[in-house]
Design a protein around this motif. Sequence first.
Motif, PDB file in Angstrom:
ATOM      1  N   THR A 321      51.764  -7.416  36.357  1.00  0.00           N
ATOM      2  CA  THR A 321      53.087  -7.521  35.741  1.00  0.00           C
ATOM      3  C   THR A 321      54.155  -7.450  36.816  1.00  0.00           C
ATOM      4  O   THR A 321      53.887  -7.097  37.966  1.00  0.00           O
ATOM      5  CB  THR A 321      53.296  -6.384  34.728  1.00  0.00           C
ATOM      6  N   THR A 327      47.482  -6.196  34.480  1.00  0.00           N
ATOM      7  CA  THR A 327      47.318  -6.676  33.111  1.00  0.00           C
ATOM      8  C   THR A 327      45.852  -6.503  32.703  1.00  0.00           C
ATOM      9  O   THR A 327      45.003  -6.199  33.540  1.00  0.00           O
ATOM     10  CB  THR A 327      47.715  -8.152  33.027  1.00  0.00           C
ATOM     11  N   PRO A 328      45.537  -6.691  31.417  1.00  0.00           N
ATOM     12  CA  PRO A 328      44.114  -6.638  31.027  1.00  0.00           C
ATOM     13  C   PRO A 328      43.239  -7.589  31.845  1.00  0.00           C
ATOM     14  O   PRO A 328      42.140  -7.230  32.254  1.00  0.00           O
ATOM     15  CB  PRO A 328      44.148  -7.029  29.542  1.00  0.00           C
ATOM     16  N   ALA A 329      43.750  -8.797  32.093  1.00  0.00           N
ATOM     17  CA  ALA A 329      42.992  -9.729  32.933  1.00  0.00           C
ATOM     18  C   ALA A 329      42.850  -9.191  34.343  1.00  0.00           C
ATOM     19  O   ALA A 329      41.807  -9.355  34.994  1.00  0.00           O
ATOM     20  CB  ALA A 329      43.673 -11.095  32.941  1.00  0.00           C
ATOM     21  N   ARG A 331      42.719  -6.013  35.167  1.00  0.00           N
ATOM     22  CA  ARG A 331      41.728  -4.945  35.176  1.00  0.00           C
ATOM     23  C   ARG A 331      40.304  -5.504  35.148  1.00  0.00           C
ATOM     24  O   ARG A 331      39.407  -4.976  35.818  1.00  0.00           O
ATOM     25  CB  ARG A 331      41.979  -4.016  33.987  1.00  0.00           C
ATOM     26  N   ARG A 332      40.114  -6.589  34.403  1.00  0.00           N
ATOM     27  CA  ARG A 332      38.786  -7.223  34.414  1.00  0.00           C
ATOM     28  C   ARG A 332      38.459  -7.790  35.793  1.00  0.00           C
ATOM     29  O   ARG A 332      37.331  -7.680  36.270  1.00  0.00           O
ATOM     30  CB  ARG A 332      38.732  -8.324  33.352  1.00  0.00           C
ATOM     31  N   GLU A 333      39.465  -8.375  36.423  1.00  0.00           N
ATOM     32  CA  GLU A 333      39.250  -8.917  37.763  1.00  0.00           C
ATOM     33  C   GLU A 333      38.959  -7.800  38.762  1.00  0.00           C
ATOM     34  O   GLU A 333      38.120  -7.949  39.645  1.00  0.00           O
ATOM     35  CB  GLU A 333      40.485  -9.719  38.197  1.00  0.00           C
ATOM     36  N   ARG A 334      39.651  -6.661  38.619  1.00  0.00           N
ATOM     37  CA  ARG A 334      39.387  -5.536  39.513  1.00  0.00           C
ATOM     38  C   ARG A 334      37.958  -5.017  39.319  1.00  0.00           C
ATOM     39  O   ARG A 334      37.286  -4.664  40.292  1.00  0.00           O
ATOM     40  CB  ARG A 334      40.384  -4.405  39.264  1.00  0.00           C
TER      41      ARG A 334
END
Length: 390
Positions: A321, A327-329, A331-334
Amino acid sequence: MDRLSALFGLPYTDTVVVAGALVLGVTSGVLGSFAVLRGRSLVGDAIAHSTLPGVCVAFLVLGTKEVAGLLAGAAVAGLVAALLMVAVERSRLRPDTAIGVVLSGFFSLGIVLLTHITAGGNAQQAGLESFLFGQAAGLLERDVAVMAAVGAVGVAAVVVLRRALAATLFDRAYAAAIGLPTRAMEIAVTAFLVAAVVIGVRLVGAILMVAMLAVPTVAARQLADRFPHVLVLAGVVGAVVGVTGALLATRGQLPTGPVVVLVGVAVALLAVVLAPGRGVLSRRLRLARRRRTARRATALQDPGTADPRTRRRLVSAGLLTTDGALTPAGRRERAAVAEHLALWRAWLDHGPQIRLRDAREPDPLDLVGTLDPEALAELRERAGLDGGGR
Protein backbone atom coordinates in the motif's frame (compact mmCIF):
# COMPACT_ATOMS: atom_id res chain seq x y z
CA MET A 1 28.85 -22.38 -62.25
CA ASP A 2 26.26 -21.39 -64.81
CA ARG A 3 23.43 -22.14 -62.38
CA LEU A 4 25.16 -20.20 -59.61
CA SER A 5 25.73 -17.30 -61.99
CA ALA A 6 22.04 -17.28 -62.89
CA LEU A 7 21.07 -17.47 -59.20
CA PHE A 8 23.06 -14.40 -58.17
CA GLY A 9 22.80 -12.57 -61.49
CA LEU A 10 26.58 -12.10 -61.65
CA PRO A 11 29.14 -12.34 -64.42
CA TYR A 12 30.99 -15.64 -64.66
CA THR A 13 34.18 -14.28 -63.03
CA ASP A 14 32.30 -12.91 -60.03
CA THR A 15 30.37 -16.17 -59.72
CA VAL A 16 33.64 -18.07 -59.42
CA VAL A 17 34.68 -15.74 -56.60
CA VAL A 18 31.36 -16.26 -54.78
CA ALA A 19 31.68 -20.04 -55.18
CA GLY A 20 35.22 -19.93 -53.79
CA ALA A 21 34.09 -17.85 -50.84
CA LEU A 22 31.27 -20.33 -50.18
CA VAL A 23 33.70 -23.26 -50.15
CA LEU A 24 36.10 -21.33 -47.93
CA GLY A 25 33.37 -20.34 -45.47
CA VAL A 26 32.00 -23.84 -44.99
CA THR A 27 35.41 -25.49 -44.76
CA SER A 28 37.07 -22.97 -42.47
CA GLY A 29 33.99 -22.90 -40.25
CA VAL A 30 33.90 -26.66 -39.72
CA LEU A 31 37.63 -27.40 -39.67
CA GLY A 32 38.61 -24.29 -37.73
CA SER A 33 36.20 -25.14 -34.88
CA PHE A 34 38.65 -27.60 -33.36
CA ALA A 35 41.42 -25.02 -33.09
CA VAL A 36 39.14 -22.36 -31.62
CA LEU A 37 37.54 -24.66 -29.04
CA ARG A 38 40.99 -25.86 -27.95
CA GLY A 39 42.22 -22.28 -27.60
CA ARG A 40 44.69 -22.77 -30.45
CA SER A 41 43.47 -20.21 -32.97
CA LEU A 42 46.91 -18.63 -33.29
CA VAL A 43 48.29 -21.98 -34.42
CA GLY A 44 46.15 -21.49 -37.51
CA ASP A 45 47.64 -18.02 -37.92
CA ALA A 46 51.16 -19.45 -37.76
CA ILE A 47 50.28 -22.18 -40.27
CA ALA A 48 48.74 -19.59 -42.61
CA HIS A 49 51.89 -17.47 -42.56
CA SER A 50 54.00 -20.58 -43.01
CA THR A 51 52.36 -21.44 -46.32
CA LEU A 52 54.16 -18.60 -48.12
CA PRO A 53 57.61 -20.29 -48.28
CA GLY A 54 55.89 -23.52 -49.34
CA VAL A 55 54.26 -21.73 -52.26
CA CYS A 56 57.58 -20.15 -53.25
CA VAL A 57 59.50 -23.43 -53.07
CA ALA A 58 56.79 -25.19 -55.08
CA PHE A 59 57.06 -22.48 -57.75
CA LEU A 60 60.85 -22.79 -57.86
CA VAL A 61 60.59 -26.56 -58.28
CA LEU A 62 57.73 -26.62 -60.80
CA GLY A 63 58.49 -23.41 -62.65
CA THR A 64 54.78 -22.71 -63.15
CA LYS A 65 51.84 -21.37 -61.13
CA GLU A 66 49.79 -24.55 -61.36
CA VAL A 67 47.37 -24.15 -58.46
CA ALA A 68 47.41 -27.80 -57.37
CA GLY A 69 51.21 -27.79 -57.12
CA LEU A 70 51.35 -24.48 -55.24
CA LEU A 71 48.70 -25.62 -52.79
CA ALA A 72 50.60 -28.87 -52.26
CA GLY A 73 53.68 -26.84 -51.39
CA ALA A 74 51.62 -24.72 -49.03
CA ALA A 75 50.26 -27.85 -47.34
CA VAL A 76 53.71 -29.36 -46.85
CA ALA A 77 55.05 -26.09 -45.39
CA GLY A 78 52.05 -25.85 -43.08
CA LEU A 79 52.57 -29.40 -41.79
CA VAL A 80 56.28 -28.77 -41.24
CA ALA A 81 55.47 -25.58 -39.33
CA ALA A 82 52.95 -27.44 -37.15
CA LEU A 83 55.51 -30.14 -36.33
CA LEU A 84 58.11 -27.49 -35.48
CA MET A 85 55.66 -25.78 -33.12
CA VAL A 86 55.11 -29.08 -31.32
CA ALA A 87 58.86 -29.64 -31.09
CA VAL A 88 59.47 -26.15 -29.71
CA GLU A 89 56.70 -26.59 -27.14
CA ARG A 90 58.26 -29.83 -25.95
CA SER A 91 61.53 -28.01 -25.33
CA ARG A 92 59.83 -26.44 -22.28
CA LEU A 93 59.01 -23.14 -24.01
CA ARG A 94 55.58 -21.59 -23.75
CA PRO A 95 53.11 -22.30 -26.59
CA ASP A 96 52.89 -18.60 -27.51
CA THR A 97 56.68 -18.54 -27.82
CA ALA A 98 56.59 -21.54 -30.15
CA ILE A 99 53.92 -19.89 -32.29
CA GLY A 100 55.86 -16.62 -32.46
CA VAL A 101 59.13 -18.30 -33.41
CA VAL A 102 57.62 -20.45 -36.15
CA LEU A 103 55.37 -17.71 -37.53
CA SER A 104 58.11 -15.10 -37.79
CA GLY A 105 60.72 -17.55 -39.08
CA PHE A 106 58.60 -19.08 -41.84
CA PHE A 107 57.04 -15.78 -42.86
CA SER A 108 60.45 -14.12 -43.11
CA LEU A 109 61.71 -17.02 -45.22
CA GLY A 110 58.69 -16.65 -47.46
CA ILE A 111 59.31 -12.94 -47.97
CA VAL A 112 62.96 -13.60 -48.83
CA LEU A 113 62.04 -16.32 -51.34
CA LEU A 114 59.31 -14.17 -52.85
CA THR A 115 61.75 -11.28 -53.29
CA HIS A 116 64.29 -13.65 -54.88
CA ILE A 117 61.70 -14.97 -57.32
CA THR A 118 60.56 -11.46 -58.22
CA ALA A 119 64.14 -10.35 -58.86
CA GLY A 120 64.78 -13.42 -61.02
CA GLY A 121 62.78 -12.04 -63.92
CA ASN A 122 60.67 -15.17 -64.48
CA ALA A 123 57.53 -14.01 -66.25
CA GLN A 124 55.57 -16.81 -64.60
CA GLN A 125 56.04 -15.35 -61.12
CA ALA A 126 53.47 -12.57 -61.55
CA GLY A 127 50.69 -13.00 -59.01
CA LEU A 128 52.57 -15.09 -56.44
CA GLU A 129 52.20 -12.24 -53.94
CA SER A 130 48.45 -12.91 -54.03
CA PHE A 131 49.08 -15.71 -51.53
CA LEU A 132 50.16 -13.01 -49.10
CA PHE A 133 47.14 -10.71 -49.31
CA GLY A 134 44.73 -12.81 -51.35
CA GLN A 135 43.49 -12.22 -54.88
CA ALA A 136 40.04 -13.60 -55.39
CA ALA A 137 39.75 -12.06 -58.85
CA GLY A 138 42.39 -14.48 -60.09
CA LEU A 139 40.39 -17.58 -59.14
CA LEU A 140 39.48 -19.99 -61.92
CA GLU A 141 36.80 -22.65 -61.96
CA ARG A 142 39.42 -25.40 -61.63
CA ASP A 143 40.86 -23.59 -58.59
CA VAL A 144 37.46 -23.71 -56.92
CA ALA A 145 37.18 -27.39 -57.84
CA VAL A 146 40.51 -28.12 -56.12
CA MET A 147 39.41 -26.13 -53.06
CA ALA A 148 36.10 -27.98 -52.94
CA ALA A 149 37.81 -31.37 -53.23
CA VAL A 150 40.18 -30.63 -50.36
CA GLY A 151 37.37 -29.22 -48.26
CA ALA A 152 35.11 -32.20 -48.94
CA VAL A 153 37.81 -34.61 -47.77
CA GLY A 154 38.32 -32.59 -44.59
CA VAL A 155 34.62 -32.30 -43.76
CA ALA A 156 34.08 -36.00 -44.50
CA ALA A 157 36.91 -36.86 -42.10
CA VAL A 158 35.25 -34.73 -39.41
CA VAL A 159 31.93 -36.53 -39.92
CA VAL A 160 33.57 -39.96 -39.65
CA LEU A 161 35.81 -39.13 -36.67
CA ARG A 162 33.55 -36.68 -34.83
CA ARG A 163 33.08 -38.79 -31.68
CA ALA A 164 36.76 -39.57 -31.24
CA LEU A 165 37.69 -35.98 -32.05
CA ALA A 166 35.18 -34.62 -29.53
CA ALA A 167 36.46 -36.95 -26.79
CA THR A 168 40.06 -35.93 -27.44
CA LEU A 169 39.13 -32.26 -27.67
CA PHE A 170 37.29 -31.99 -24.35
CA ASP A 171 38.94 -34.69 -22.20
CA ARG A 172 42.23 -36.01 -23.51
CA ALA A 173 42.88 -38.15 -20.42
CA TYR A 174 39.52 -39.88 -20.77
CA ALA A 175 40.07 -40.43 -24.48
CA ALA A 176 43.43 -42.06 -23.78
CA ALA A 177 41.91 -44.20 -21.00
CA ILE A 178 39.31 -45.70 -23.35
CA GLY A 179 41.96 -46.53 -25.92
CA LEU A 180 41.58 -43.72 -28.45
CA PRO A 181 44.76 -42.77 -30.35
CA THR A 182 44.95 -39.24 -28.93
CA ARG A 183 48.20 -38.41 -30.71
CA ALA A 184 46.65 -39.40 -34.04
CA MET A 185 43.57 -37.31 -33.24
CA GLU A 186 45.74 -34.26 -32.51
CA ILE A 187 47.58 -34.80 -35.79
CA ALA A 188 44.21 -34.99 -37.53
CA VAL A 189 43.14 -31.69 -36.00
CA THR A 190 46.39 -30.11 -37.21
CA ALA A 191 45.77 -31.56 -40.67
CA PHE A 192 42.30 -30.01 -40.63
CA LEU A 193 43.83 -26.63 -39.89
CA VAL A 194 46.31 -27.04 -42.72
CA ALA A 195 43.52 -28.04 -45.12
CA ALA A 196 41.43 -25.01 -44.16
CA VAL A 197 44.40 -22.69 -44.57
CA VAL A 198 45.36 -24.17 -47.94
CA ILE A 199 41.80 -23.64 -49.18
CA GLY A 200 41.57 -20.05 -48.00
CA VAL A 201 45.02 -18.61 -48.49
CA ARG A 202 44.42 -17.97 -52.20
CA LEU A 203 41.23 -16.02 -51.53
CA VAL A 204 41.90 -14.04 -48.34
CA GLY A 205 45.68 -14.36 -48.07
CA ALA A 206 47.98 -15.65 -45.35
CA ILE A 207 47.63 -12.53 -43.21
CA LEU A 208 43.83 -12.60 -42.86
CA MET A 209 43.25 -16.35 -42.89
CA VAL A 210 43.18 -16.64 -39.10
CA ALA A 211 39.98 -14.57 -39.04
CA MET A 212 38.18 -17.09 -41.25
CA LEU A 213 39.27 -19.89 -38.94
CA ALA A 214 38.00 -18.17 -35.80
CA VAL A 215 35.02 -16.02 -36.73
CA PRO A 216 32.47 -18.74 -37.68
CA THR A 217 33.12 -20.72 -34.50
CA VAL A 218 32.97 -17.61 -32.30
CA ALA A 219 29.52 -16.82 -33.69
CA ALA A 220 28.34 -20.45 -33.58
CA ARG A 221 29.50 -20.94 -30.00
CA GLN A 222 27.33 -18.01 -28.92
CA LEU A 223 24.26 -19.65 -30.46
CA ALA A 224 24.73 -23.35 -29.64
CA ASP A 225 25.91 -25.45 -26.69
CA ARG A 226 26.39 -28.94 -28.10
CA PHE A 227 29.53 -29.67 -30.11
CA PRO A 228 27.77 -31.19 -33.18
CA HIS A 229 25.49 -28.18 -33.35
CA VAL A 230 28.48 -25.85 -33.12
CA LEU A 231 30.16 -27.63 -36.04
CA VAL A 232 27.08 -27.41 -38.26
CA LEU A 233 26.33 -23.83 -37.30
CA ALA A 234 29.96 -22.79 -37.84
CA GLY A 235 29.76 -24.16 -41.37
CA VAL A 236 26.51 -22.28 -42.00
CA VAL A 237 27.88 -19.03 -40.56
CA GLY A 238 31.06 -19.42 -42.61
CA ALA A 239 29.03 -19.95 -45.78
CA VAL A 240 26.85 -16.89 -45.10
CA VAL A 241 29.88 -14.74 -44.29
CA GLY A 242 31.78 -15.91 -47.36
CA VAL A 243 28.94 -15.41 -49.83
CA THR A 244 27.81 -12.09 -48.31
CA GLY A 245 31.35 -10.70 -48.24
CA ALA A 246 32.05 -11.82 -51.80
CA LEU A 247 28.81 -10.30 -53.09
CA LEU A 248 29.48 -7.00 -51.33
CA ALA A 249 33.03 -6.93 -52.67
CA THR A 250 32.01 -7.64 -56.26
CA ARG A 251 29.20 -5.10 -56.18
CA GLY A 252 31.40 -2.43 -54.61
CA GLN A 253 34.56 -3.22 -56.59
CA LEU A 254 36.44 -3.86 -53.33
CA PRO A 255 39.08 -6.46 -52.39
CA THR A 256 37.25 -9.68 -51.59
CA GLY A 257 39.39 -11.05 -48.76
CA PRO A 258 39.25 -8.01 -46.47
CA VAL A 259 35.52 -7.52 -47.11
CA VAL A 260 34.77 -11.15 -46.27
CA VAL A 261 36.78 -10.84 -43.05
CA LEU A 262 35.03 -7.58 -42.11
CA VAL A 263 31.62 -9.19 -42.63
CA GLY A 264 32.73 -12.11 -40.48
CA VAL A 265 33.97 -9.86 -37.69
CA ALA A 266 30.67 -7.93 -37.77
CA VAL A 267 28.69 -11.18 -37.52
CA ALA A 268 30.86 -12.39 -34.62
CA LEU A 269 30.46 -9.10 -32.74
CA LEU A 270 26.68 -9.17 -33.23
CA ALA A 271 26.59 -12.74 -31.92
CA VAL A 272 28.70 -11.85 -28.89
CA VAL A 273 26.46 -8.91 -28.04
CA LEU A 274 22.99 -10.11 -29.06
CA ALA A 275 23.02 -13.91 -28.76
CA PRO A 276 20.08 -15.09 -26.62
CA GLY A 277 21.16 -16.52 -23.30
CA ARG A 278 24.90 -16.13 -23.85
CA GLY A 279 25.30 -12.66 -25.35
CA VAL A 280 26.51 -9.61 -23.47
CA LEU A 281 23.10 -7.90 -23.66
CA SER A 282 21.26 -11.02 -22.51
CA ARG A 283 23.61 -11.47 -19.57
CA ARG A 284 23.22 -7.86 -18.53
CA LEU A 285 19.44 -8.09 -18.71
CA ARG A 286 19.50 -11.32 -16.72
CA LEU A 287 21.76 -9.77 -14.08
CA ALA A 288 19.51 -6.71 -13.83
CA ARG A 289 16.45 -8.95 -13.49
CA ARG A 290 18.09 -10.94 -10.71
CA ARG A 291 19.04 -7.79 -8.87
CA ARG A 292 15.46 -6.53 -9.09
CA THR A 293 14.17 -9.89 -7.83
CA ALA A 294 16.59 -9.83 -4.92
CA ARG A 295 15.63 -6.25 -3.99
CA ARG A 296 11.96 -7.16 -4.25
CA ALA A 297 12.38 -10.22 -2.01
CA THR A 298 14.26 -8.15 0.59
CA ALA A 299 11.61 -5.44 0.48
CA LEU A 300 8.80 -7.97 0.99
CA GLN A 301 10.57 -9.36 4.04
CA ASP A 302 11.03 -5.87 5.50
CA PRO A 303 9.09 -3.15 3.61
CA GLY A 304 10.79 -0.43 5.61
CA THR A 305 14.13 -1.17 3.92
CA ALA A 306 12.81 -0.79 0.36
CA ASP A 307 14.38 1.91 -1.79
CA PRO A 308 11.98 4.37 -3.49
CA ARG A 309 12.09 2.66 -6.90
CA THR A 310 11.43 -0.81 -5.47
CA ARG A 311 8.64 0.62 -3.31
CA ARG A 312 6.96 2.17 -6.36
CA ARG A 313 7.16 -1.14 -8.22
CA LEU A 314 5.63 -3.02 -5.29
CA VAL A 315 2.83 -0.48 -5.03
CA SER A 316 2.10 -0.66 -8.76
CA ALA A 317 2.11 -4.48 -8.56
CA GLY A 318 -0.49 -4.37 -5.77
CA LEU A 319 1.84 -5.93 -3.21
CA LEU A 320 2.29 -2.83 -1.05
CA THR A 321 0.00 0.00 0.00
CA THR A 322 1.03 3.61 -0.31
CA ASP A 323 1.63 3.81 3.44
CA GLY A 324 4.09 0.88 3.33
CA ALA A 325 1.88 -2.02 4.52
CA LEU A 326 1.72 -5.35 2.74
CA THR A 327 -1.49 -6.15 0.91
CA PRO A 328 -2.97 -9.67 1.05
CA ALA A 329 -1.22 -10.40 -2.25
CA GLY A 330 1.99 -9.03 -0.77
CA ARG A 331 1.68 -11.32 2.24
CA ARG A 332 1.21 -14.31 -0.04
CA GLU A 333 4.24 -13.24 -2.04
CA ARG A 334 6.28 -12.85 1.15
CA ALA A 335 5.32 -16.40 2.17
CA ALA A 336 6.45 -17.64 -1.23
CA VAL A 337 9.76 -15.80 -0.81
CA ALA A 338 10.25 -17.34 2.63
CA GLU A 339 9.55 -20.79 1.17
CA HIS A 340 12.06 -20.18 -1.60
CA LEU A 341 14.71 -19.12 0.91
CA ALA A 342 14.09 -22.29 2.90
CA LEU A 343 14.42 -24.37 -0.27
CA TRP A 344 17.64 -22.59 -1.21
CA ARG A 345 19.17 -23.18 2.22
CA ALA A 346 18.20 -26.84 1.93
CA TRP A 347 19.79 -27.01 -1.52
CA LEU A 348 23.03 -25.51 -0.22
CA ASP A 349 23.09 -28.09 2.60
CA HIS A 350 21.80 -31.17 0.79
CA GLY A 351 22.09 -30.47 -2.94
CA PRO A 352 24.85 -33.05 -3.61
CA GLN A 353 22.67 -35.82 -2.14
CA ILE A 354 19.64 -35.01 -4.31
CA ARG A 355 19.41 -36.95 -7.57
CA LEU A 356 18.87 -34.79 -10.65
CA ARG A 357 17.94 -35.73 -14.19
CA ASP A 358 20.99 -33.91 -15.50
CA ALA A 359 24.07 -32.19 -14.11
CA ARG A 360 22.87 -28.61 -14.54
CA GLU A 361 22.68 -26.45 -11.45
CA PRO A 362 19.18 -25.05 -10.73
CA ASP A 363 18.46 -21.35 -11.01
CA PRO A 364 18.93 -19.79 -7.53
CA LEU A 365 15.99 -17.48 -8.17
CA ASP A 366 13.65 -20.15 -9.51
CA LEU A 367 14.25 -23.49 -7.85
CA VAL A 368 10.63 -24.50 -8.32
CA GLY A 369 10.75 -23.79 -12.03
CA THR A 370 14.06 -25.50 -12.80
CA LEU A 371 14.09 -28.60 -10.59
CA ASP A 372 12.22 -31.68 -11.76
CA PRO A 373 9.22 -32.72 -9.57
CA GLU A 374 11.01 -35.61 -7.84
CA ALA A 375 14.04 -33.51 -6.90
CA LEU A 376 11.78 -30.65 -5.78
CA ALA A 377 9.73 -32.99 -3.56
CA GLU A 378 12.89 -34.35 -1.95
CA LEU A 379 14.22 -30.83 -1.43
CA ARG A 380 10.96 -29.71 0.19
CA GLU A 381 11.13 -32.68 2.53
CA ARG A 382 14.70 -31.84 3.53
CA ALA A 383 13.68 -28.21 4.04
CA GLY A 384 10.91 -29.29 6.42
CA LEU A 385 8.15 -28.02 4.15
CA ASP A 386 4.92 -29.88 3.42
CA GLY A 387 4.97 -31.99 0.27
CA GLY A 388 3.16 -30.91 -2.83
CA GLY A 389 3.41 -27.86 -5.02
CA ARG A 390 3.42 -24.20 -4.14
